[in-house]
Every structure is written in C-alpha cells, then in structure tokens.
Design a protein around this motif. Sequence first.
Motif, PDB file in Angstrom:
ATOM      1  N   THR A 183      38.872  32.395  43.900  1.00 24.15           N
ATOM      2  CA  THR A 183      38.068  33.043  44.940  1.00 24.15           C
ATOM      3  C   THR A 183      38.560  34.465  45.178  1.00 24.15           C
ATOM      4  O   THR A 183      37.892  35.263  45.774  1.00 24.15           O
ATOM      5  CB  THR A 183      38.177  32.299  46.280  1.00 24.15           C
ATOM      6  N   HIS A 184      39.780  34.753  44.700  1.00 24.08           N
ATOM      7  CA  HIS A 184      40.401  36.070  44.824  1.00 24.08           C
ATOM      8  C   HIS A 184      40.976  36.315  46.218  1.00 24.08           C
ATOM      9  O   HIS A 184      41.166  37.466  46.615  1.00 24.08           O
ATOM     10  CB  HIS A 184      39.405  37.174  44.458  1.00 24.08           C
ATOM     11  N   THR A 185      41.260  35.262  46.962  1.00 26.29           N
ATOM     12  CA  THR A 185      41.987  35.490  48.213  1.00 26.29           C
ATOM     13  C   THR A 185      43.315  36.154  47.865  1.00 26.29           C
ATOM     14  O   THR A 185      43.963  35.777  46.891  1.00 26.29           O
ATOM     15  CB  THR A 185      42.255  34.182  48.986  1.00 26.29           C
ATOM     16  N   HIS A 186      43.696  37.140  48.655  1.00 28.59           N
ATOM     17  CA  HIS A 186      44.969  37.816  48.407  1.00 28.59           C
ATOM     18  C   HIS A 186      46.084  37.180  49.243  1.00 28.59           C
ATOM     19  O   HIS A 186      47.118  37.771  49.456  1.00 28.59           O
ATOM     20  CB  HIS A 186      44.847  39.312  48.715  1.00 28.59           C
ATOM     21  N   SER A 187      45.823  35.979  49.751  1.00 34.58           N
ATOM     22  CA  SER A 187      46.814  35.286  50.580  1.00 34.58           C
ATOM     23  C   SER A 187      47.116  33.896  50.032  1.00 34.58           C
ATOM     24  O   SER A 187      47.292  32.947  50.784  1.00 34.58           O
ATOM     25  CB  SER A 187      46.327  35.197  52.028  1.00 34.58           C
ATOM     26  N   ILE A 208      32.406  39.301  46.172  1.00 28.01           N
ATOM     27  CA  ILE A 208      33.080  39.807  47.379  1.00 28.01           C
ATOM     28  C   ILE A 208      34.586  39.750  47.144  1.00 28.01           C
ATOM     29  O   ILE A 208      35.122  38.740  46.695  1.00 28.01           O
ATOM     30  CB  ILE A 208      32.677  38.996  48.641  1.00 28.01           C
ATOM     31  N   HIS A 209      35.252  40.871  47.415  1.00 27.36           N
ATOM     32  CA  HIS A 209      36.693  40.880  47.219  1.00 27.36           C
ATOM     33  C   HIS A 209      37.384  40.007  48.261  1.00 27.36           C
ATOM     34  O   HIS A 209      36.940  39.964  49.403  1.00 27.36           O
ATOM     35  CB  HIS A 209      37.236  42.313  47.292  1.00 27.36           C
ATOM     36  N   GLY A 210      38.474  39.384  47.850  1.00 24.68           N
ATOM     37  CA  GLY A 210      39.210  38.504  48.772  1.00 24.68           C
ATOM     38  C   GLY A 210      40.200  39.286  49.610  1.00 24.68           C
ATOM     39  O   GLY A 210      41.363  38.919  49.723  1.00 24.68           O
ATOM     40  N   THR A 232      30.560  39.753  40.310  1.00 26.94           N
ATOM     41  CA  THR A 232      31.007  41.065  39.830  1.00 26.94           C
ATOM     42  C   THR A 232      31.509  41.856  41.033  1.00 26.94           C
ATOM     43  O   THR A 232      30.834  42.718  41.574  1.00 26.94           O
ATOM     44  CB  THR A 232      29.866  41.803  39.107  1.00 26.94           C
ATOM     45  N   GLU A 233      32.736  41.525  41.425  1.00 27.31           N
ATOM     46  CA  GLU A 233      33.328  42.012  42.672  1.00 27.31           C
ATOM     47  C   GLU A 233      34.275  43.186  42.482  1.00 27.31           C
ATOM     48  O   GLU A 233      34.959  43.574  43.407  1.00 27.31           O
ATOM     49  CB  GLU A 233      34.064  40.881  43.385  1.00 27.31           C
ATOM     50  N   GLY A 234      34.341  43.726  41.238  1.00 31.06           N
ATOM     51  CA  GLY A 234      35.328  44.768  40.955  1.00 31.06           C
ATOM     52  C   GLY A 234      35.409  45.850  42.015  1.00 31.06           C
ATOM     53  O   GLY A 234      36.488  46.226  42.457  1.00 31.06           O
ATOM     54  N   GLY A 273      37.736  39.119  33.818  1.00 31.32           N
ATOM     55  CA  GLY A 273      37.843  40.474  34.364  1.00 31.32           C
ATOM     56  C   GLY A 273      37.359  40.558  35.793  1.00 31.32           C
ATOM     57  O   GLY A 273      36.714  39.641  36.308  1.00 31.32           O
ATOM     58  N   GLU A 274      37.704  41.659  36.441  1.00 32.34           N
ATOM     59  CA  GLU A 274      37.104  41.994  37.729  1.00 32.34           C
ATOM     60  C   GLU A 274      36.081  43.075  37.407  1.00 32.34           C
ATOM     61  O   GLU A 274      36.417  44.259  37.288  1.00 32.34           O
ATOM     62  CB  GLU A 274      38.151  42.495  38.717  1.00 32.34           C
ATOM     63  N   ILE A 275      34.838  42.653  37.237  1.00 34.69           N
ATOM     64  CA  ILE A 275      33.789  43.529  36.725  1.00 34.69           C
ATOM     65  C   ILE A 275      33.151  44.288  37.886  1.00 34.69           C
ATOM     66  O   ILE A 275      32.834  43.703  38.925  1.00 34.69           O
ATOM     67  CB  ILE A 275      32.746  42.683  35.973  1.00 34.69           C
ATOM     68  N   GLN A 281      42.542  42.044  34.793  1.00 29.34           N
ATOM     69  CA  GLN A 281      42.287  43.160  35.706  1.00 29.34           C
ATOM     70  C   GLN A 281      40.860  43.691  35.585  1.00 29.34           C
ATOM     71  O   GLN A 281      39.950  42.909  35.352  1.00 29.34           O
ATOM     72  CB  GLN A 281      43.365  44.236  35.568  1.00 29.34           C
ATOM     73  N   TYR A 282      40.658  45.014  35.710  1.00 28.18           N
ATOM     74  CA  TYR A 282      39.321  45.520  36.008  1.00 28.18           C
ATOM     75  C   TYR A 282      38.485  45.910  34.797  1.00 28.18           C
ATOM     76  O   TYR A 282      39.017  46.295  33.757  1.00 28.18           O
ATOM     77  CB  TYR A 282      39.427  46.703  36.976  1.00 28.18           C
ATOM     78  N   VAL A 283      37.177  45.833  35.007  1.00 25.34           N
ATOM     79  CA  VAL A 283      36.220  46.188  33.965  1.00 25.34           C
ATOM     80  C   VAL A 283      35.209  47.174  34.562  1.00 25.34           C
ATOM     81  O   VAL A 283      34.169  46.781  35.081  1.00 25.34           O
ATOM     82  CB  VAL A 283      35.499  44.923  33.433  1.00 25.34           C
TER      83      VAL A 283
HETATM   84 ZN   LIG Z   1      40.698  42.477  42.958  1.00 27.53          ZN
END
Ligand SMILES: [Zn+2]
Lengths: 711, 286
Positions: free
Chosen positions: A130-134, A253-255, A297-299, A490-492, A530-532
């Motif tokens: 989900t990309h939670t940063h926690s 959506i970014h986490g 595509t939350e890059g 990737g984070e597109i 990482q990112y795209v």
């Molecule tokens: Zn990210």
Amino acid sequence: MKRLRGHRLFIAIGGFLIAGCGSWHAQLLPSPTSAAPAATGWLRAGMHRVDITPPPGLGLGGSGPEGRRSTGYRTRLYIQALVLEDATGERIALVTTDLAHVSTNLHRLTAERLARSVGIGADRLIMSATHTHSGPAHFYAERQYNASVSRVGGYDPRIVDFLVERFTEAVEVAARDLQPATAATGTIPIIGETYNRSLQPFCQNPEHAGSSVCSNADRAKAVDSVFAMVRVDRLDTLTNMTRPLGSYSVFAIHGTGIPSLNTLYDGDIPFRVVRALTRKVDSATGYATIHALANGTEGDVAPAVEPRDPSCRPPRLGLRNTILTPKGQPGIVDFLEPPPADRRRCLDTALETIDLIAQHIADSAMQLYTRLGRRLTTRVPMRRVFRTAWLPGTGGLCNTPILGSGAAGGAEGAETRVRGWDWLFWPLLRGGIGEGGPAVDPQPGQCHSPKRGLVEPLQSKLVVGEHGFPEIAQFTLVRVGDVLFAATPGEITTTAGDRVRAAMRAALRLHSTWNPQVIAVISLANGFIQYVPTREEYGLQHYEGGSALYGPGTAQFFSDRLSEMVLELPTGGAPSPAGLVAPITAYPGPPTSLLPTPPIRVPAIGALAITLLCRDGRLTAEWTDLAPTTLFPRAGPLGRFVETTATGSLTAATDGDGSVEVEAKSGSTTAAWTASWRLPASGLSGEYRFERLDQGGTAIAVSTTRLCTRR
Amino acid sequence: MLTSTGKRWVLLFLPIAGVAHLPIHAQSSPARLSYVLNAAGTNGYHWRGIWRSRAPVIQWDGAAAVTVGHLSLAAGSWANLEPRSARAGHLSDLPLGTSGLSEWDLWAQGSARMRNITLTMGVLQSRYRRRGNDPEVTEAYGSVRVQAGRWGLGGTAWTALDGADGTFIEPAVTFYHFVNPLAGPALALSSTLRAGFQLGHRIPPGTASRTPGPLGTGLTHATLSTQLGVMHWLSRRIALTARSSVAVQWREDRATRLRGDGTRGAHLRFWFPLQLGLSLGQEARP
Ligand SMILES: [Zn+2]
C-alpha cells in the motif's frame, strides 16, 4: 558483528548510504512455477486477512533518514489476499500489504511455499504494498534498501521469515477456501483527495503543454483519478444466491498522509480507506467482508494533506544538550527533534485530515461497490503473463544504477532533514540535495545525464558497490474479466502510467479484439526498483527523476516490456502461456538482529493494575504487562476504552483502529505499556474505563472509571 | 568590603541570576543531571595566541550540569598535563626538567537555550602550578552560540577580574559539511574559522622566565580547522565521544615566550588535537 559496526560508521560518513563493499551475502532465490490449471467449471474465490503488526523497535520504512524507530502502533498492519480462479482453473493470488514496499525475496520465498501447498508460484502471485511509510523495514533483497529506507539500517532475515510466513498463511487460507463465486469489475473517478506533488516535471511532458491543468496549476487534476475495483461475492450454487465476500481495488495515492516524525506503525490512508469501506459494506450487508487496496501509478501523486501544520517539519541542526565548557571542545551539533508539543500538534492535524481523505475515498468506493453488485457474473475469464527482466544495460537502461542528488532531499511534501544541502562535503563534492537546480548536471554522452549522482563517484564505487541496488524487475499481466492488471515493481508517475497504458492498448489492438475497460497498473508489486518518470520529467531531476536508478529510459523500458507481454496474452479460449520463472539472486547484506526476541520463559505477571489519566483531551491508560514480543503478533485487540452511560456501556475505541496509540517500553521480560486515546471532537464529556483484553476478547484487567472531556 | 573570594562568589552568581531572568517559557520538566569526562591529546597547547607548551600534552576535563527546561547550571575543572620533562624549547609552564600537571582550572556557569540560541555566562579561574611565575587569573565570560541551518555562529568574551586586566574576545563561524542523518552515532564533519582579539588585555609576565600573556590590543590568532566529531552511545545514557581535527593556525605571539625581547612573532602552524571522552546523561539519538 564487528564488521557491521565498521560499516555503520562508514555509512554515516557516506550519508543515506551504507557500505557493503565486498560483502554481498548473495542468496539464490527460488524460482517456483505454478501448477497447471485444473478446470472446475466455476469461477471460485477465497479471501483472507492476516495481522502482521510486529513488536515495536523496528525502523519505519519509506522515508529514508526520516523513518523513525517504531515505539508502538496506531493501526494494526495487515495482509489481505484474494485468490481467484476462473472456470478453466486459471488461478491468481492478488495480495496487498501495509508495508512501504514488497521485495523480490518476500515474493519468491512466499511463492516457493505456496507453489507446494496451493499451486501458486511466482508467476501467479501478485504481492503489492500500500506504500504506507509507517511499516517495518529490514526485509529487502537489496543491501542498499536495507541500509537506507529507514533511519534504522540493517537486514534481519527473521523479519523476512516473519513476513513470508504470514503472506503464505493469507494466501493459503484464501486458496483452501476457494468456493464458487461471482465477480464484477468497474471504475469510479475520485478527484480532490490527491494532488500532483511534482507539477513542474508533469507539465514538462508535451502531452500536457498548454493544458488548462498546467496553466492553472490544477494539481488535483494532474493525477490518475481512476479507482478500479473487482467485487467478489460468494455464490450458493444450489440457490443461486450470492453473499458479499470482499473486493480488490487499485488507486494511486502515496502512503505519506502520516508525517514522517511519526514513531508508530500505521497503515496510513489505505488502511483507513479499507477500514471505512469494510465498515460500510458490513453494516449494509450484514456480512463480514475483506477489502484490499493496491496502489496505482502513484509516483508523483500525494494525498491532499498540504498545507501541513507548520509544526510538521523535519529535525533541524542544533546543539545537543552537552555541557558547553569554557575550555576544551565545542558542543556536538546534531539533528534535533521538534519539541513534543509540536510533534503532537503536527500528528493530530494530520490524523484528522487523513481520516477525512480516507472517508471521502471510501464513500466513492462504496458507491462503486454497490453499483458492481448489480453486475455480478460468473463469466470472468482470467489469463496471466509473467516475466522477469534483467535491468542493467538492457533496453535503453544504463549499466549502473545511480541515485540522483535530487532524490536525497525527499519529495515535495515529504522533505527530509537534508533537503537543500547543496555542496555536501564542501568543497570536495557538489551535490545539491533537493529537487532540480544543482541536481541537474548535463553531461552529453553520459547515460544518466542530466542526473547528478548523489556524492558520485563515492556512491557507486564505495558506498553502494556491486549489487547494492535492484538488478531485476518482475512484471505480471493479469486479465480479470474486463480489467487488465499490470503489476510492476516501479513507482510510476501519472504521465508515465498514461504512456504505459497507451503502449499496451496499441499492442492489444494489433493482437486481439479484446478492449479492456481499464488497464490498472499496480505499483510496488513483487519487488521495488524506485521511480519510473517519463524522459521529460527525468530531465528536470526532481525527486522522481533523481530516483530513476537506471536513467532516462526507464518509462520506455516499462512500456516496451509490458506491451511485449500483452502480445503473449492468449486470445480466444487458449490457456495462459507457461510460467517461466527465471532464477534471481538477492544481495541483502549482512544479517543483523532487529526483531526483538521473546523471552525464553514468559514471566508470571500477576494481576494487571491499570492507571487511567485524562490529560489534554486524551485518555491514557498505563500498566505493566508482558513484553510486546510475547503479546505480538496478535489477531485480536489488546484493549479497549469503554464508555459507561446511564443505560450501560459501549466500546468507544479499540486498539489498532487508528484512534488509540499504543506504546511499549520494554524491560528485560515485562514492558511499560500506554494506550492513549484522543477523544473525538464531537464527543461530550463522558465516563470511561480501559479494559485489557485476552486473545478471546474477554477483559482480564479493568481500570477505574474516569470522567474526561475533549478540550 | 568583600574579600576577594567573596567577590568571586558574587561574580559567579550574578551572571547566572541574569540568565535565569531571560524570557524563557517555564518548563515543568524535571531536573536532569549530566556529566562529561574528557581526555584529549594534542601536539601542543596553544592558548589565545601564546604557546603554553610546544611539546605534546594531555588535557582532561570533567563537568557536571543540572538542567531544568531551558536552563542549566554547570561546574567543572580543566587541566593540562605535560608528560615530557620541560625543556627550554617547549616554552612550558613547568620548571625546566619537570613534567606533570602544569595548569588546573575551575569554572562555573549558567546557560540558557532558546530555540537555536545558547547563552552562557560564567566565571573561570586559571591556576598554574609554577606559582609566582604565572599568576592565578580569574575571568568572567559570556558566550553566545547560534545555529542557523548548517552555519554555527558563536563568540566568547572574557573579562579579567583578578590577576590580569582587559578583555579578550574570540568569535567563530562553523560550516557543517555533513551531519549523520541516519540512526547510529552522532557524527559531524565541520570547518571552523576562529579568531582571537585582545582589547587591552594583559596578563603580566611571570618573574622567573618572562612567562607572559598577550600584551596590547589586536588580533592574536586566527585558526581554520576541519573537525570530525563522533558521539557513540554505549548504552541509553552513556556515550563515547571522539573528536579529531586538523588545523592551520596563524598566530602573533606578542608574548615573550618565543622571543626573549618581547617583540612580535607571527607563525603558521598545523595542529592536530585528538580528544576522547565519556558523556553521561545524554539521551541517545532517536
Ligand atoms: Zn514513494
């Protein structure tokens, strides 16, 4: 581990970067392929959810130098698994988890166990974050990520085991519970809950030049607003009645809704969307359902949390509280955390905002879920194509992965403490830590141009070294009815995603008559590279461009691979092509012990004495209990706040639901626990007590009752 | 009339009382005790533009502080040891042919911190073992330290109370090239430009060997140093500190140690202090 200590020091000097020179710790990962499909004639589905909240003490992954060491949890972290099998026996596991990323080792090791037990190999398993940063870090297949996705560095194989075991359990239980089902797919636009955090690069793309979005700086519209869902219901084959089972959705959506000064495990906005949707569906239907939300595509897509409260700022340099003596040496300068009151205010305002964002997304999701209930069908053809791609020097990618200096300062809205540090190690090395500007260094003829590598050549030669960054990417295409899922590591970015989808559609038109209703690109799946960004976005070297490890051709590489794979999608009734799972190697770096170990003998703790305090509109329960390693992981709640009213008592808040912050300070065998609940703003004063619950949900200790009011 | 000791006590408490009245939010936080113990080795002892020893020395200091909120009171001692027996060329504070403790100082101070500004006021008494040569000197000092992003600005002013007269000021500016952003040791790589000015400052020469302090008014030294400082926690509350620097220093030794006639001498010199210490009561990095 002497060697590691030496490394730590070196890393510190190198910043964000950890040394691993000479110690790859190579580990060949398994290449499990799936069992051949066995037709049952029915669409079948199973879902399961597993709690993965680890004991506190691990680094929170995703925010690099801002990722704090966890002291407890605010929400529980979960894995949600949906196993779907079509009438011809094509089986797919769609799995989401409350982590920042999923690594190739987690994916392959889980697939190895699943291939044996339920016939799901790496080619039919989509595990995405989900990309939670926690959530916890320390599980990556790449040494550099174990070193730098959190402040707390290190690779802990026991965390890999911990997670693999739970991923396996989630999918196995869902697969063993496969029963006839109906499903429906659809989309709904959700605008206003996200925004493009990198608008300047976005508007650099020719397709947006002169657009109203760019001329009006309409960040909220510079995103992929499509919320795509597969709704699955159980089918009683005798009565033809259906009952809700759950759903699997994709939304970009970014986490990063929770500010990085947070120290608690938290599933961020995706957790709250899933929780709200589950409550809505369960109360509307009377069934206990399971919902999963994967990232799209939350890059360059951030949640609409800006502007944040001014108290939300990364630590600044200041003098530590050393004694400044009149002779001798000067004091030690270090990054100092903001004062506790600022931290509290920052978190409280952010938590209120993300609750609202999640509520709004869940409202739309519920609308879609309800609509899909009228379109449920058993005719849901499924096919998949899987591929492992080698990255260095392939298909327009650069030979060596290099992190740009534009990446180290963090993205807009997720700044790190070193953002704006131009001339790192001045005057030796140029390296603007911050987006654009000095991060752009045109060097004609150089593959990475115009990316300025962060502290290059120190980075690639000394700090990251060989195999420090990912070298492979796993791609999976899955058709589920009218939806084509493209799972990528990737984070597109929004525009790169548009281009990837357009390339896939163009390939599909050449190849088949099938025109999918939606192509849902799943980010952060089965690995992390990482990112795209698009080539044009890359040219500005903002955070996303600086994070494109293999250079300007990354988005084109993704488009090329995925459109090649589209051509392998079977047409007509042909089965999926054989799953070729290439062997890959992980280089996680030296193992270290970060996951706290449970005591050998669980101490007798006697009766628990709980103190309840009412302070600043928060109710805080304090008690001494068993250490978190004994009590966690744990499926049921640890405790709850109960409101006593004239007519009886009702549960006001339960731990893990996002409103109660639980922290534990461990001693040798026991721990000092606190559970702190912020009273809802709407709440009048009430009388409350706290109950510590056992695994079965029965109170084993109760505090005295206390009157408390939200200020 | 106050005795000289009584005067010292008053002078000690005045600045602290002043600091305590600075406009600072009252903190309900409990008092916190901390201690430091440092040992340093350098290839020479250079002080305000004067050589106090050109031979390697060992310096140690110990201090204790009590901190309540933004305020702290501290007291400590600092000493200089010359392990080699003093020769003429060492320009030592010790009698020729002897070694050991040459200087022993006592100090007490009050500090206040407001955001990124630290103010300190205190009293320092420098004592020399070679009595009758270098006199005991008592000074009051005030310093300010401001951290503005990667720049550290600071300065100290010393005013003689006893045994000398005049004022000595020492401004400094520091740039932090790198500070460890990750968990683990606190680590900073920085460069500092520091200068020393004497304003009518005069420490009278000793009787036996013309052991003097700076005379007159003007710049006494300028130092550019690059420093690496590390603080590594051995437990939650105990940290090991290590600092090392390489410095290039220009100094104008107007004192008579280098030249018997008391004329000026300007010198460039590299300087390599290495310091190891223990710090107790320091909260570990998050
Ligand atoms: Zn990210």
